[in-house]
Design a protein around this motif. Structure first.
Motif, PDB file in Angstrom:
ATOM      1  N   TYR A 172       0.822  -1.214   0.000  1.00  0.00           N
ATOM      2  CA  TYR A 172       0.000   0.000   0.000  1.00  0.00           C
ATOM      3  C   TYR A 172       0.856   1.264   0.000  1.00  0.00           C
ATOM      4  CZ  TYR A 172      -3.723   3.278   0.840  1.00  0.00           C
ATOM      5  OH  TYR A 172      -4.599   4.326   0.702  1.00  0.00           O
ATOM      6  N   ALA A 197       0.830   6.007  -6.156  1.00  0.00           N
ATOM      7  CA  ALA A 197      -0.334   5.772  -7.019  1.00  0.00           C
ATOM      8  C   ALA A 197       0.063   5.450  -8.448  1.00  0.00           C
ATOM      9  CB  ALA A 197      -1.253   6.989  -6.976  1.00  0.00           C
ATOM     10  N   TRP A 219      -1.375  -0.584  -9.006  1.00  0.00           N
ATOM     11  CA  TRP A 219      -2.643   0.149  -9.054  1.00  0.00           C
ATOM     12  C   TRP A 219      -3.119   0.384 -10.488  1.00  0.00           C
ATOM     13  CZ3 TRP A 219      -3.452  -0.657  -4.302  1.00  0.00           C
ATOM     14  CH2 TRP A 219      -2.491  -0.413  -3.322  1.00  0.00           C
ATOM     15  N   THR A 260     -14.331  -1.410  -3.813  1.00  0.00           N
ATOM     16  CA  THR A 260     -13.095  -0.642  -3.705  1.00  0.00           C
ATOM     17  C   THR A 260     -11.881  -1.447  -4.125  1.00  0.00           C
ATOM     18  OG1 THR A 260     -13.989   0.725  -1.923  1.00  0.00           O
ATOM     19  CG2 THR A 260     -11.583   0.578  -2.094  1.00  0.00           C
ATOM     20  N   LYS A 279      -5.377   3.712  -6.884  1.00  0.00           N
ATOM     21  CA  LYS A 279      -5.028   3.364  -5.512  1.00  0.00           C
ATOM     22  C   LYS A 279      -6.184   3.712  -4.582  1.00  0.00           C
ATOM     23  CE  LYS A 279      -1.506   4.130  -1.944  1.00  0.00           C
ATOM     24  NZ  LYS A 279      -0.203   4.745  -1.620  1.00  0.00           N
ATOM     25  N   SER A 303      -8.282   4.692  -1.246  1.00  0.00           N
ATOM     26  CA  SER A 303      -8.007   5.406  -0.007  1.00  0.00           C
ATOM     27  C   SER A 303      -8.236   4.451   1.150  1.00  0.00           C
ATOM     28  CB  SER A 303      -8.903   6.632   0.120  1.00  0.00           C
ATOM     29  OG  SER A 303     -10.270   6.260   0.077  1.00  0.00           O
ATOM     30  N   MET A 304      -7.589   4.718   2.262  1.00  0.00           N
ATOM     31  CA  MET A 304      -7.745   3.843   3.422  1.00  0.00           C
ATOM     32  C   MET A 304      -8.800   4.422   4.356  1.00  0.00           C
ATOM     33  SD  MET A 304      -5.684   1.165   3.344  1.00  0.00           S
ATOM     34  CE  MET A 304      -5.002   0.677   4.917  1.00  0.00           C
TER      35      MET A 304
END
Length: 474
Positions: free
Chosen positions: A377, A381, A386, A463, A470, A472-473
């Motif tokens: 992670y 990006a 991704w 998601t 990429k 988002s968390m």
């Protein structure tokens, strides 16, 4: 990297039982129904309707068993062979296709009666003397010969019959089966196999399942292999070479057969020694091992660049790492026993096998699954991981790219953390058991996860499986 169906190989590194009944899913029925206008008539379609490989597979029949008799001369590279297919018509058939590329066909019979045939690219078009009724069982025999060679995939890599300095490395994903036997080669048509291979004495021919016979006569040795459980054509092998062989039976009754090129023996030995413990560990996570046989084929094929989860006996182009061994054998559950319905869903194979590596590392003193997730992670990006969502690679050129493997595993890790250990393992075991010997789709898996967890997981799956870029968390 060249991924592992294809798994990168680096030097850092069934119990018998009743089959589970499998209902043909709606997605599979739709795929077959969409095979083309001819599917409704008396001519079998030239493809199974897969958007990524439209000519792969065929319409109008279902193969139940392949009986392949192969003679391969390692000196000249010549193959002389006969394929007998036992099939059932799924519609009235006045004509049907088989997938076969680059070999000369010398004769075809249908139910022991000579049939006319012609070649059309990768299609062998067969016209029986009499039309076949819907539901009729029939037998196709094809005699053929020539020098087989690989096909180049959309990603530029070779698969199929790949000659080596002492024989051949045979790995078919996604379309290479047609380079060495006539077939209905889409994964939706699985069958049992008998594969008999005659090679010069001193060479070993290794295939799928259990070795049921071996004899040497007049300077040639014949090996007879039997794969009783259903198998997709891309998972068949007939790898030939100079191999050191070991065989044994595990405590769980699995017959193991390892064949190793002597030049790779010292590097492969410590990894192959772990195979019984790897299978036992995976069985605890995923449920009973789905086949009677297991093992490894370790060849020296430096120009190949990948390993493949050939059913019951993965084939490696060099000595594998332990992570690669874990990955390819996890595929025996996810990819081999439970196969994909369309190539777009290949994350169900590769994401699962990659996540098995993460869990094995975590439970054997290495990086935790969360640490591996976090490292991925942290990539920007713009990173390849991704570049597309794992459930939509876009074309056959991208089905072995990083998002399918790494981001597919990331999606499973997000599921794991959302539902907890016990429920996550229940989902994996139920998926493997309910679809054993059959097929699955992404929608079926996500539906199962929601049902067993009692949670609404639409946002999570959207998601991590369906959204470009990429996430988002969290």
């Amino acid at each position: 990297m060249t991924p592992s169906r294809r798994h990168p190989v680096t030097r850092t590194t069934l119990l018998p039982g009743p089959a589970v009944a499998t209902v043909v899913p709606f997605a599979l029925a739709a795929l077959l129904a969409g095979a083309g206008p001819a599917a409704a008539g008396t001519v079998g379609a030239a493809g199974a309707g897969d958007p990524y490989f439209p000519l792969e597979g065929n319409g109008g029949y279902d193969v139940r068993h392949y009986d392949l008799t192969l003679g391969y001369d390692t000196g000249s590279g010549r193959l002389d062979a006969t394929a007998v297919l036992s099939a059932r018509a799924t519609q009235r058939l006045s004509r049907f296709d088989l997938d076969l590329k680059g070999l000369k066909v010398t004769g075809v019979t249908v139910d022991h009666v000579k049939a006319s045939f012609r070649r059309d690219g990768q299609e062998l078009v067969v016209t029986p003397r009499r039309a076949l009724a819907r539901g009729q069982a029939f037998r196709i025999a094809v005699a053929y010969q020539g020098k087989p060679g690989p096909v180049t995939d959309p990603d530029g890599s070779p698969d199929g019959w790949i000659p080596t300095d002492d024989g051949a490395f045979v790995a078919n994903e996604p379309q290479g089966a047609m380079t060495w036997f006539p077939s209905d080669s889409h994964p939706t048509d699985k069958a049992s196999y008998d594969i008999t291979i005659t090679v010069p004495q001193g060479r070993t021919a290794v295939s799928n399942g259990v070795l049921v016979g071996r004899r040497t006569v007049h300077g040639h040795t014949t090996f007879h292999w039997r794969q009783s459980e259903p198998m997709a054509a891309y998972l068949a092998t007939a790898t030939v070479g100079t191999f050191d062989v070991e065989s044994y039976t595990t405590r769980d009754g699995i017959k193991v057969y390892n064949a190793v090129d002597p030049r790779e023996a010292s590097a492969a030995a410590p990894v192959l020694k772990e195979l019984p413990s790897v299978l036992a560990w995976e069985s605890k996570l995923f449920g009973p091992y789905p086949f009677r046989a297991a093992g490894s084929i370790v060849d020296r094929a430096p120009d190949v660049g990948y390993a493949l989860e050939t059913q019951t006996r993965p084939v490696y182009d060099r000595a594998p790492s332990l992570g690669t061994l874990v990955h390819e054998n996890a595929h025996q559950w996810f990819g081999d026993s439970v196969s994909l319905t369309r190539w777009q869903d290949i994350w169900l194979n590769e994401g699962f096998a990659t996540y098995a590596e993460w869990l094995y590392s975590e439970q054997h003193g290495g990086r935790t699954a969360q640490q591996t997730f976090d490292a991925l992670y942290a990539r920007p990006a713009s990173d390849d991981v991704w570049s597309f969502p794992p459930a939509d690679p876009g074309s056959g050129a991208h089905i072995f790219d990083s998002p399918v493997y790494d981001r597919g595993a990331m999606a499973l890790h997000k599921l794991h953390t959302a539902v907890g250990d016990a429920t996550f393992l229940r989902i994996l075991r139920t998926w493997a058991a309910q679809n054993r010997g059959g097929h699955g789709t992404t929608a079926q898996f996500t539906g199962l996860a929601e049902r067993l967890s009692g949670k609404h997981l639409d946002a999570l799956f959207h998601t991590w499986l369906d959204t470009a870029g990429k996430p988002s968390m969290p």
